[in-house]
Every structure is written in structure tokens, then in C-alpha cells.
Design an enzyme around this catalytic site. Structure first.
Site, PDB file in Angstrom:
ATOM      1  N   ARG A   1       0.947  -1.159  -0.390  1.00  0.00           N
ATOM      2  CA  ARG A   1      -0.266   0.123  -0.005  1.00  0.00           C
ATOM      3  C   ARG A   1       0.925   1.612   0.007  1.00  0.00           C
ATOM      4  NH1 ARG A   1      -2.961  -1.795   4.962  1.00  0.00           N
ATOM      5  NH2 ARG A   1      -1.244  -3.828   4.435  1.00  0.00           N
TER       6      ARG A   1
ATOM      7  N   GLU B   1       3.434  -6.987  12.641  1.00  0.00           N
ATOM      8  CA  GLU B   1       2.363  -7.166  14.272  1.00  0.00           C
ATOM      9  C   GLU B   1       1.500  -8.562  13.922  1.00  0.00           C
ATOM     10  OE1 GLU B   1      -0.737  -4.320  12.993  1.00  0.00           O
ATOM     11  OE2 GLU B   1      -2.681  -5.465  15.319  1.00  0.00           O
TER      12      GLU B   1
HETATM   13  C1  PRP Z   1       1.432  -3.298   6.315  1.00  0.00           C
HETATM   14  C2  PRP Z   1       1.308  -1.653   6.313  1.00  0.00           C
HETATM   15  C3  PRP Z   1       2.609  -1.147   6.963  1.00  0.00           C
HETATM   16  C4  PRP Z   1       3.395  -2.668   8.493  1.00  0.00           C
HETATM   17  C5  PRP Z   1       3.143  -1.720   9.246  1.00  0.00           C
HETATM   18  O1  PRP Z   1       1.618  -4.053   6.144  1.00  0.00           O
HETATM   19  O2  PRP Z   1       0.712  -1.916   4.670  1.00  0.00           O
HETATM   20  O3  PRP Z   1       3.647  -1.693   5.766  1.00  0.00           O
HETATM   21  O4  PRP Z   1       2.090  -3.402   7.919  1.00  0.00           O
HETATM   22  O5  PRP Z   1       2.754  -2.546  10.629  1.00  0.00           O
HETATM   23  P1  PRP Z   1       4.088  -2.058  11.303  1.00  0.00           P
HETATM   24  O6  PRP Z   1       4.310  -0.564  11.744  1.00  0.00           O
HETATM   25  O7  PRP Z   1       3.833  -3.344  12.454  1.00  0.00           O
HETATM   26  O8  PRP Z   1       5.801  -3.342  10.666  1.00  0.00           O
HETATM   27  P2  PRP Z   1       2.107  -5.764   5.342  1.00  0.00           P
HETATM   28  O9  PRP Z   1       2.690  -6.709   6.131  1.00  0.00           O
HETATM   29  O10 PRP Z   1       0.656  -6.056   5.435  1.00  0.00           O
HETATM   30  O11 PRP Z   1       1.269  -5.782   4.018  1.00  0.00           O
HETATM   31  P3  PRP Z   1       0.757  -5.122   2.254  1.00  0.00           P
HETATM   32  O12 PRP Z   1       1.168  -2.969   2.421  1.00  0.00           O
HETATM   33  O13 PRP Z   1       1.624  -5.471   0.726  1.00  0.00           O
HETATM   34  O14 PRP Z   1      -0.457  -5.469   2.554  1.00  0.00           O
HETATM   35  N1  HPA Z   2      -4.647  -1.089   8.838  1.00  0.00           N
HETATM   36  C1  HPA Z   2      -3.308  -1.374   8.002  1.00  0.00           C
HETATM   37  N2  HPA Z   2      -2.425  -1.618   7.595  1.00  0.00           N
HETATM   38  C2  HPA Z   2      -1.797  -2.654   9.019  1.00  0.00           C
HETATM   39  C3  HPA Z   2      -2.891  -2.648  10.473  1.00  0.00           C
HETATM   40  C4  HPA Z   2      -4.156  -1.702  10.257  1.00  0.00           C
HETATM   41  O1  HPA Z   2      -4.725  -1.989  11.608  1.00  0.00           O
HETATM   42  N3  HPA Z   2      -1.698  -2.953  11.482  1.00  0.00           N
HETATM   43  C5  HPA Z   2      -0.745  -3.289  10.266  1.00  0.00           C
HETATM   44  N4  HPA Z   2      -0.949  -2.989   8.824  1.00  0.00           N
END
Ligand code: PRP
Ligand code: HPA
Length: 174
Positions: free
Chosen positions: A61, A98
Site C-alpha cells: 500500500r 504486528e
Molecule cells: C502493513 C502496512 C505497513 C505495515 C505496518 O503492511 O502496510 O507496511 O503493515 O506494520 P508495522 O508497523 O507493525 O510493521 P503488510 O505487511 O500487511 O503488507 P501489505 O502492504 O503488502 O498489505
Molecule cells: N491497518 C492496515 N494496515 C495495518 C494495520 C491496520 O490496522 N496494522 C498493521 N498494518
């Protein structure tokens, strides 16, 4: 800023128990789908790019928001990718999420020593992702000028974890 962000905040969707029980997921998809809200997000974050010569967007994202920020700020963008996607890798960092664990990689030959980089992601939660992205960039000699997220989940302590590491900015906090 607070006034500009209110309509954006109204578009964030709360999804309980995703991706696992007990996690309240803040879904920003409707924000990006709204032209005005997306413009506000891109311009507010672009105002923080300052002296940086490139934006780094974190998969997945962070790609969407990061590229919009880069265009508004008048700089380029580099993708920080999940492991296994890039044909040539300049640096690689493993980190805790997380929910789970992952590895981030930086493409070879784009960011070089002395580059100033502003890192963008959609959400700051535990700070594991942001920390790894900043570390990767420093591994190749870049200077990280700041980190900006649309959403910050304060209770997960990402900001505290990153203190002293990088200047942290977020547009919406929960
Ligand atoms: C989510 C979000 C951040 C990260 C935040 O990404 O987009 O990159 O988690 O979490 P943190 O601060 O605990 O590290 P995710 O790894 O779910 O991947 P995506 O964007 O590919 O869905
Ligand atoms: N929303 C979107 N992205 C995330 C979240 C959430 O609550 N936590 C960790 N990545």
C-alpha cells in the site's frame, strides 16, 4: 491540517478481527478511491518531503501512496519490496510484523550513497516495517530524511520504537 484531514478520516474503514482475531484493521482503501481525499493525503505528505531527492514506498500500500507523494513533490520513487520480487537486490532486512515476520528488499542501482530519501507507507503500527525500510536505505549509504504514514496506530508503539532513528510523521492517529 486537522480540517483537511477530517473528510479523509471519515473514509477509513474499521474492520474487526482482520487479519486475525483481536486485531482492529484500519482499512484505507476507501481513502485512495476518493479523488479529493487521495489528493489531500498526497499533498500533505509531499509537504514533508523537503530536501529529499527520492521517495521510497513500502510494499504494497506504500507503493500507492508513495508514488502519488513523489509526483506531487516532484521527485522519483523507489519500491521497497517484500523478499523474492526483485531481480537484483542491493540490501535485505528481516523484520517482525504486528502479525508475522517478513523480509524487505531494496532494488540495486537506484538509491546510492549520499541520496536523501523520504520513506512513505500507509500505516505505522509496531514500526517493524518502517525500521527495516530505513535500515535498508542506510545499508546502501543513503540518508533517511523522514518517514511519513497516512495512519499511525499509537498503541502499537511504532513511533517510540523509531525515536532517535528517524523523524516520524503521520496524518491520522488512532
Ligand atoms: C502493513 C502496512 C505497513 C505495515 C505496518 O503492511 O502496510 O507496511 O503493515 O506494520 P508495522 O508497523 O507493525 O510493521 P503488510 O505487511 O500487511 O503488507 P501489505 O502492504 O503488502 O498489505
Ligand atoms: N491497518 C492496515 N494496515 C495495518 C494495520 C491496520 O490496522 N496494522 C498493521 N498494518
Amino acid at each position: 491540517t486537522a480540517e483537511r484531514m477530517a473528510p479523509v478520516a471519515a473514509l477509513v474503514r474499521d474492520v474487526p478481527d482482520f487479519p486475525e482475531p483481536g486485531v482492529l484493521f484500519r482499512d484505507i482503501t476507501p481513502v485512495l478511491a476518493d479523488a479529493e481525499a487521495f489528493t489531500v493525503v498526497a499533498t500533505e505528505l509531499a509537504a514533508l518531503v523537503g530536501v529529499a531527492d527520492i521517495v521510497a514506498g513500502v510494499e504494497a500500500r506504500g507503493f500507492l501512496i508513495g508514488s502519488a507523494v513523489a509526483v506531487v513533490a516532484g521527485v522519483g520513487v523507489v519500491p521497497v519490496r517484500k523478499a523474492g520480487k526483485l531481480p537484483r537486490v542491493a540490501a535485505s532486512r528481516r523484520y517482525a510484523l504486528e502479525y508475522g515476520e517478513a523480509t524487505l528488499e531494496l532494488p540495486e542501482g537506484v538509491v546510492t550513497s549520499g541520496n536523501r530519501v523520504f520513506v512513505v507507507d500507509d500505516v505505522l503500527a509496531t514500526g517493524g516495517t518502517a525500521g527495516a525500510a530505513c535500515a535498508l536505505l542506510r545499508d546502501v549509504g543513503a540518508e533517511v530524511t523522514g518517514f511519513g504514514a497516512l495512519v499511525e496506530l499509537r498503541a502499537l508503539g511504532g513511533r517510540d520504537r523509531l525515536v532517535g532513528d528517524v523523524a516520524v510523521h503521520s496524518l491520522l492517529t488512532y
